[in-house]
Design a protein around this motif. Structure first.
Motif, PDB file in Angstrom:
ATOM      1  N   ASP A 100     -15.662 -53.477   5.434  1.00  0.00           N
ATOM      2  CA  ASP A 100     -15.747 -52.522   6.547  1.00  0.00           C
ATOM      3  C   ASP A 100     -16.304 -51.169   6.114  1.00  0.00           C
ATOM      4  OD1 ASP A 100     -14.688 -54.312   8.357  1.00  0.00           O
ATOM      5  OD2 ASP A 100     -12.626 -53.731   7.922  1.00  0.00           O
ATOM      6  N   ASP A 137     -22.234 -50.342   6.681  1.00  0.00           N
ATOM      7  CA  ASP A 137     -22.952 -50.945   7.804  1.00  0.00           C
ATOM      8  C   ASP A 137     -23.766 -52.108   7.264  1.00  0.00           C
ATOM      9  OD1 ASP A 137     -24.553 -51.622   9.912  1.00  0.00           O
ATOM     10  OD2 ASP A 137     -25.362 -49.619  10.237  1.00  0.00           O
ATOM     11  N   GLN A 171     -27.930 -56.780  13.267  1.00  0.00           N
ATOM     12  CA  GLN A 171     -27.089 -57.163  14.404  1.00  0.00           C
ATOM     13  C   GLN A 171     -27.045 -58.669  14.613  1.00  0.00           C
ATOM     14  OE1 GLN A 171     -29.743 -54.631  14.978  1.00  0.00           O
ATOM     15  NE2 GLN A 171     -28.161 -53.356  14.053  1.00  0.00           N
ATOM     16  N   SER A 195     -13.486 -59.297   9.035  1.00  0.00           N
ATOM     17  CA  SER A 195     -13.078 -58.608  10.251  1.00  0.00           C
ATOM     18  C   SER A 195     -14.185 -58.489  11.292  1.00  0.00           C
ATOM     19  CB  SER A 195     -12.581 -57.198   9.895  1.00  0.00           C
ATOM     20  OG  SER A 195     -13.593 -56.470   9.212  1.00  0.00           O
ATOM     21  N   VAL A 196     -15.415 -58.835  10.963  1.00  0.00           N
ATOM     22  CA  VAL A 196     -16.500 -58.699  11.926  1.00  0.00           C
ATOM     23  C   VAL A 196     -16.504 -59.907  12.859  1.00  0.00           C
ATOM     24  CG1 VAL A 196     -18.998 -58.500  12.223  1.00  0.00           C
ATOM     25  CG2 VAL A 196     -17.874 -57.361  10.295  1.00  0.00           C
ATOM     26  N   ASN A 216     -20.684 -59.209  16.725  1.00  0.00           N
ATOM     27  CA  ASN A 216     -20.156 -58.615  17.954  1.00  0.00           C
ATOM     28  C   ASN A 216     -19.066 -57.597  17.638  1.00  0.00           C
ATOM     29  OD1 ASN A 216     -19.797 -58.171  20.654  1.00  0.00           O
ATOM     30  ND2 ASN A 216     -18.616 -60.028  21.017  1.00  0.00           N
ATOM     31  N   ASP A 217     -19.430 -56.589  16.837  1.00  0.00           N
ATOM     32  CA  ASP A 217     -18.449 -55.573  16.466  1.00  0.00           C
ATOM     33  C   ASP A 217     -18.638 -54.324  17.320  1.00  0.00           C
ATOM     34  OD1 ASP A 217     -20.802 -54.641  15.480  1.00  0.00           O
ATOM     35  OD2 ASP A 217     -20.158 -54.489  13.388  1.00  0.00           O
ATOM     36  N   ASP A 218     -17.886 -53.276  17.007  1.00  0.00           N
ATOM     37  CA  ASP A 218     -17.927 -52.058  17.821  1.00  0.00           C
ATOM     38  C   ASP A 218     -19.280 -51.366  17.760  1.00  0.00           C
ATOM     39  OD1 ASP A 218     -15.313 -52.482  18.519  1.00  0.00           O
ATOM     40  OD2 ASP A 218     -14.489 -51.164  16.962  1.00  0.00           O
ATOM     41  N   ALA A 219     -20.051 -51.625  16.692  1.00  0.00           N
ATOM     42  CA  ALA A 219     -21.342 -50.964  16.543  1.00  0.00           C
ATOM     43  C   ALA A 219     -22.427 -51.608  17.395  1.00  0.00           C
ATOM     44  CB  ALA A 219     -21.757 -50.981  15.069  1.00  0.00           C
ATOM     45  N   THR A 252     -24.245 -52.200  20.518  1.00  0.00           N
ATOM     46  CA  THR A 252     -24.358 -51.627  21.857  1.00  0.00           C
ATOM     47  C   THR A 252     -24.731 -52.708  22.858  1.00  0.00           C
ATOM     48  OG1 THR A 252     -26.706 -51.122  21.595  1.00  0.00           O
ATOM     49  CG2 THR A 252     -25.134 -49.451  20.845  1.00  0.00           C
ATOM     50  N   THR A 253     -24.508 -52.413  24.122  1.00  0.00           N
ATOM     51  CA  THR A 253     -24.873 -53.371  25.173  1.00  0.00           C
ATOM     52  C   THR A 253     -26.372 -53.633  25.165  1.00  0.00           C
ATOM     53  OG1 THR A 253     -23.029 -52.602  26.532  1.00  0.00           O
ATOM     54  CG2 THR A 253     -24.778 -53.809  27.652  1.00  0.00           C
TER      55      THR A 253
END
Length: 610
Positions: free
Chosen positions: A119, A122, A126, A146-147, A315-318, A320-321
């Protein structure tokens, strides 16, 4: 088997494909694809306004407003993806009204799988496109990872086969003669004396899938594991043989082939005559063979496995849509006819495994070899873990001290097993695990309860020695362990002396450390510490941490058996030593958990030493 026609919407010719015309019909078709994709994505995300801007908004310049997408791809498919990404840029493929700018980097799958749990950095991409779902499973199976990963489907495929030089193939009767995986591997130990190489199954999906198929084939021909047909012994022998001619990775194994197929080069004992190889790797080799011999492929008649190239989104918090939709858009773009032709020109079959005649022919496949049989579902996760566990303990011999709970609770029945006790099922599972180890492995056995040997909660039943070591009466260490496992029984009224036993077993294993082997303590318990006079949990963890030496690692592998086992304590004890803990509801799972834990601890140890 004659030539096979390509499906109507398949890739078509693979050499020198014509460029798409730039006329209105082609443009309309591209717009139709983009529109339909946008509709699907908009409905999936509820972004109706995005769809409206995609259809009605002005076409902006791509230079300043592109949506950038990073793709980490397996080295074999990365060149094809770069070609597709360049086509996306040149044809102004859009997502959310913005041009799609995809950057493809080549990344070795096993390295990505092992790094995704970090973690602190980066990952820089993606989308991940490894050569096999094996790596996605590895990345998601460890608690440290965790990803979140979402696999949207496969974008290509390639069956795993056995590639041979022309002289070796001729000697084996190619293409008329068909072989099972077991008989092809047996050719390396029989009269054919075939020099068979493989990429390291711990680092190569091709090597691991082939090894799992070999094990399954041997088991089938021998009547099954533990059925008296010698399947376990034959499988271990096959793994041992392969380990002597193993290469680090898929590219490296190709360099072990002779540079020509005649004279001293072909007869050089250091050069391999056959390899476990994907059809795509054979295609790539043959297409650029130059003076090197063109490979010829045996497709095992008992079914092959395939590389499935799963398109996987981080599909982690980084994420974006906008990038999430761009990732889906690029996968949709990959599936169009022109891009499937690009993938075929690089030697890939379409997702699903249907043969492409020109690809197979260039790779060295020929009827009556069963190359057109679509690979069935691959080996199960358990089969892969067993294969990799066997490989690990074959390549790097193990020294294990096995510590088994003999408290009264081990007499409790296992649900769904017709009244069999935890101890009975545990013994059977330990015997299965024992069969996976080679004569060079060192294994011992302790049992523990409370005040089992005077004031001590534990008792050594069989000292840790080499399984092949013979005593004066001719019996081996394996024989002694088999008998000792079979004689284990719960102690009537016995409590659980977990903490003192864990500390004593760890000290013993540390003092008996064997250089060059995988050293570990395997501790099985179905309860919690019930010795009030023992060391405290906090003091135990601190002492284990003090005893741990990174230069002489001895991980403790703790297995919590049943619902009453103290998993939290097992986790604390294991973590202090660099080991792992896992709960099993059914003791029959113990053998597979042990092998999986050995693989995981061996991999972690290798990373730490690197």
């Amino acid at each position: 088997m004659g030539r096979h026609s390509l499906p109507e919407d398949s890739v078509g010719p693979v050499h020198s494909p014509r460029q798409d015309p730039t006329g209105s019909r082609s443009s309309a078709r591209r717009r139709a694809v983009a529109i339909s994709t946008a509709v699907v994505l908009a409905l999936a995300t509820g972004a109706a306004l995005v769809l409206r801007s995609e259809l009605l908004g002005p076409m902006k310049s791509c230079s300043n407003d592109a949506v950038r997408l990073g793709v980490a791809a397996s080295p074999d498919i990365a060149p094809a993806l770069r070609e597709v990404a360049e086509r996306a840029r040149s044809t102004h493929v859009r997502s959310d009204g913005r041009c799609l700018d995809v950057k493809v980097t080549s990344r070795v799958p096993y390295e990505v799988a092992d790094a995704l749990g970090d973690d602190s950095r980066d990952p820089g991409f993606q989308v991940w496109l490894p050569d096999s779902s094996v790596w996605v499973d590895r990345a998601t199976s460890s608690p440290a990872k965790s990803v979140p990963l979402d696999t949207l489907g496969g974008v290509a495929s390639s069956p795993v086969a056995v590639a041979a030089t022309p002289s070796a193939a001729k000697r084996l009767g190619w293409p008329q003669k068909k072989y099972s995986w077991a008989r092809l591997t047996g050719a390396a130990t029989g009269d054919e004396d075939l020099r068979l190489g493989a990429a390291d199954p711990a680092r190569s999906a091709t090597g691991l899938l082939a090894l799992a198929r070999v094990n399954a084939s041997i088991a089938k021909e021998s009547g099954g594991p533990g059925k008296g047909g010698g399947a376990d012994t034959r499988a271990a022998a096959a793994a041992k043989l392969l380990s002597q001619r193993v290469s680090d990775g898929d590219d490296q194994v190709l360099t072990t082939l002779p540079r020509d197929d005649s004279g001293a080069e072909a007869g050089n004992p250091r050069r391999n005559q056959a390899l476990f190889l994907s059809e795509q790797a054979a295609y790539r080799h043959n297409a650029a063979a130059g003076g090197a011999p063109r490979l010829q492929l045996f497709y095992p008649e008992d079914g092959t496995a395939e590389l499935d190239y799963p398109y996987t989104v981080l599909n982690d918090d980084a994420l974006t849509t906008v990038r999430a939709r761009a990732a889906t858009r690029f996968m949709t773009f990959l599936s169009d006819t022109r891009n499937r032709r690009i993938l075929a020109r690089h030697g890939f079959r379409p997702a699903g495994g249907k043969a492409v005649e020109e690809v197979t022919r260039t790779a060295g496949g020929k009827a009556p070899q069963p190359y057109a049989v679509v690979p069935a579902s691959g080996p199960s996760g358990a089969e892969l873990e067993t294969a990799l566990g066997m490989w690990t303990i074959t390549v790097q011999s193990a020294r294990l001290n096995t510590v088994v709970d003999a408290s009264a609770s081990m007499a409790a029945p296992v649900p769904g097993r017709s009244g069999e006790s935890r101890m009975a099922v545990t013994k059977a599972s330990l015997l299965r695990a024992l069969a996976q180890f080679t004569p060079d492995d060192e294994i011992g056995l302790w049992e523990f309860s409370r005040q089992l040997d005077g004031a001590r909660d534990y008792r050594e039943l069989v000292p840790t020695r080499r399984l092949g070591l013979r005593d004066a009466d001719g019996s081996t260490q394996r024989d002694r362990l088999t008998a000792a496992f079979g004689a284990l029984e719960p102690v009537p009224g016995g409590a659980t002396g977990l903490y003192d036993t864990a500390l004593a077993a760890y000290r013993k294993a540390r003092d008996g450390y064997a250089q060059g082997k995988f050293n570990a303590v395997v501790l099985l318990t179905d309860g919690s510490n019930q010795d009030e006079g023992s060391i405290s949990r906090k003091a135990l963890v601190e002492e284990l941490g003090r005893l741990t030496d990174p230069n002489r690692p001895v991980p403790l592998i703790a297995i919590a058996v049943g619902p009453d086992a103290d998993l939290s304590a097992c986790e604390d004890i294991a973590e202090a030593t660099g080991g792992s803990a896992q709960r099993v509801a059914d003791p029959a799972q113990i053998d597979s958990v042990i092998l999986k834990a050995i693989v995981s601890a061996s991999r972690t140890g290798a990373e730490d030493s690197g």
